[in-house]
Design an enzyme around this catalytic site. Structure first.
Site, PDB file in Angstrom:
ATOM      1  N   LYS A 138       4.214  -1.720  -8.303  1.00  0.00           N
ATOM      2  CA  LYS A 138       2.923  -1.510  -8.593  1.00  0.00           C
ATOM      3  C   LYS A 138       2.658  -1.286 -10.029  1.00  0.00           C
ATOM      4  CE  LYS A 138      -0.093   0.041  -5.755  1.00  0.00           C
ATOM      5  NZ  LYS A 138      -0.836   0.898  -4.962  1.00  0.00           N
ATOM      6  N   GLU A 168       0.547   5.495  -9.864  1.00  0.00           N
ATOM      7  CA  GLU A 168       0.353   4.264  -8.856  1.00  0.00           C
ATOM      8  C   GLU A 168       1.802   4.068  -8.028  1.00  0.00           C
ATOM      9  OE1 GLU A 168      -2.192   2.579  -7.888  1.00  0.00           O
ATOM     10  OE2 GLU A 168      -3.382   4.112  -8.723  1.00  0.00           O
ATOM     11  N   GLU A 191      -7.782   4.909   3.038  1.00  0.00           N
ATOM     12  CA  GLU A 191      -6.854   5.529   2.191  1.00  0.00           C
ATOM     13  C   GLU A 191      -7.397   6.905   1.691  1.00  0.00           C
ATOM     14  OE1 GLU A 191      -6.147   3.042  -1.381  1.00  0.00           O
ATOM     15  OE2 GLU A 191      -5.906   1.226  -0.047  1.00  0.00           O
ATOM     16  N   GLU A 225       6.211   2.689  -4.446  1.00  0.00           N
ATOM     17  CA  GLU A 225       6.330   1.303  -4.526  1.00  0.00           C
ATOM     18  C   GLU A 225       6.513   1.086  -6.126  1.00  0.00           C
ATOM     19  OE1 GLU A 225       3.197  -0.975  -2.115  1.00  0.00           O
ATOM     20  OE2 GLU A 225       2.583   0.967  -2.001  1.00  0.00           O
TER      21      GLU A 225
END
Length: 381
Positions: free
Chosen positions: A323, A329, A266, A320
């Site tokens: 999250k 985030e 990541e 997203e």
């Protein structure tokens, strides 16, 4: 002539949408496909988006059967994940083999799965029991793959936060935390034994976020800068990510191994953040990921490992919205859920509309393309 030009542009657009003309990005970059959201496109539409982007490596955080089925007979290699909640069960050989048979083997060989990550950032918690499960779980999953004859095509590893390092600068002095040594030493021995990579989740963004007055933004964004020189090796670093990778190599070497490859499972940069999240902007995210992808295309290695191209999975494919945590985030995606880029780094893909099946859409567009082609010929003759 103006009408000819307009018709040619329209013809190209229709050919692009029908799949006859596709912009190719040939970097070989991997992407993290997270799904903590309630507004993402279906996996079958995502499969077409990634095909249009020529992205052929995808990392999942589970083994979602809908995703693996949607990518059947594609050229995409998958990393699938076993979450931390599975670790205790995965120390049981019968449960490990059942999981592989039910969640993995049923999709082979139609869908290519080449790696299982057992646990994610296990050492980032204070749960010593969970830490003690990690290596036995990895070993049991590996032996189950051997029993099923899958160990030559599917490897086993785990992903770690950079918090496992006690020291990361200079890179040549990289070392693991002493309190984790009892877990990491046998883990590295296992990686060496089965020849699997050591995965790290590396985010230079965090270093800048927590200390923007002292960390050079150009240094973390791969922009031109003076760089830093390792006083022990005289190697020069012009970006933080490569320094972090080499620090992990040094830490592994300090534990007696030089035969384990470090890969980045990541890395990324948020395009939006809270008021206390310095640097979380579309411009910075575009610079970080765009410059990183350019270096991957050039097959660059780090200063300490110049002949080993940096291997990276960018985080993440989509924003997203579910999250938890700070605003950043929910804003690491390269794309919005509707398939439009969050910022421009040259990744222009095609996400099919919900209102058409891909087959019917291509048929309609193909007919329109023929009509426009005839019009071009008549108008411009």
């Amino acid at each position: 002539m103006a009408s000819c030009f307009i018709l040619f542009r329209l013809l190209f657009l229709l050919l692009f949408l029908s799949g006859s003309v596709v912009p190719i990005y040939s970097g070989g970059v991997g992407i993290n496909y997270g799904q903590i959201a309630n507004n993402l496109p279906s996996p079958s539409r995502v499969a077409l988006l990634l095909e249009s982007l020529n992205i052929t490596r995808v990392k999942l955080y589970d083994a979602d059967p809908n995703v693996l089925l949607a990518f059947s007979n594609s050229n995409v290699d998958f990393i699938v994940g076993l979450g931390n909640e599975y670790l205790q069960n995965m120390t049981d050989p019968i449960k490990a083999q059942n999981w592989i048979q039910q969640h993995l083997q049923t999709h082979l060989p139609q869908t290519k799965v080449t790696c299982i990550t057992v646990g994610n950032e296990v050492f980032n918690s204070n749960d010593t029991q969970l830490m003690s499960y990690l290596l036995p779980a990895m070993q049991t999953v590996y032996h189950a793959l051997v029993n099923l004859g899958l160990d030559k095509q599917v490897t086993v590893t785990s992903a770690h936060s950079l918090n496992i390092l006690a020291n990361s600068y200079p890179p040549s002095s990289g070392s693991f935390r002493q309190d984790l040594a009892e877990y990491i030493q046998p883990l590295l021995n296992f990686h060496s034994q089965i020849n699997s990579p050591f995965l790290i989740n590396a985010y230079p963004y965090f270093a800048y976020k927590y200390n923007p007055s002292e960390v050079s933004l150009d240094y973390v964004l791969f922009q031109p800068n003076q760089g830093l020189t390792d006083p022990n090796t005289n190697l020069k670093y012009d970006n933080m990510l490569y320094a972090q990778i080499d620090a992990v190599y040094s830490a592994i070497k300090a534990m007696g191994h030089t035969d384990i490859e470090v890969r980045v499972s990541e890395t990324g940069w948020p395009s939006k953040g809270d008021t206390d999240e310095a640097g979380a902007t579309p411009q910075n995210a575009g610079l970080y990921n765009g410059n990183l992808l350019q270096r991957i295309q050039e097959k660059q290695g780090t200063p300490a490992k110049p002949s080993v191209p940096v291997d990276v999975y960018v985080f993440a494919l989509f924003n997203e919205d579910l999250k938890p945590g700070p605003t950043s985030e929910r804003n690491y995606g390269l794309f919005y859920p509707d398939g439009t880029p969050v910022y421009n780094i040259g990744l222009q893909g095609y996400l099919p509309e919900l209102t058409y099946s891909s087959a019917s859409k291509i048929n309609v567009l193909s007919v329109l393309s023929v009509v426009i082609y005839v019009m071009v010929g008549l108008t411009c003759a």
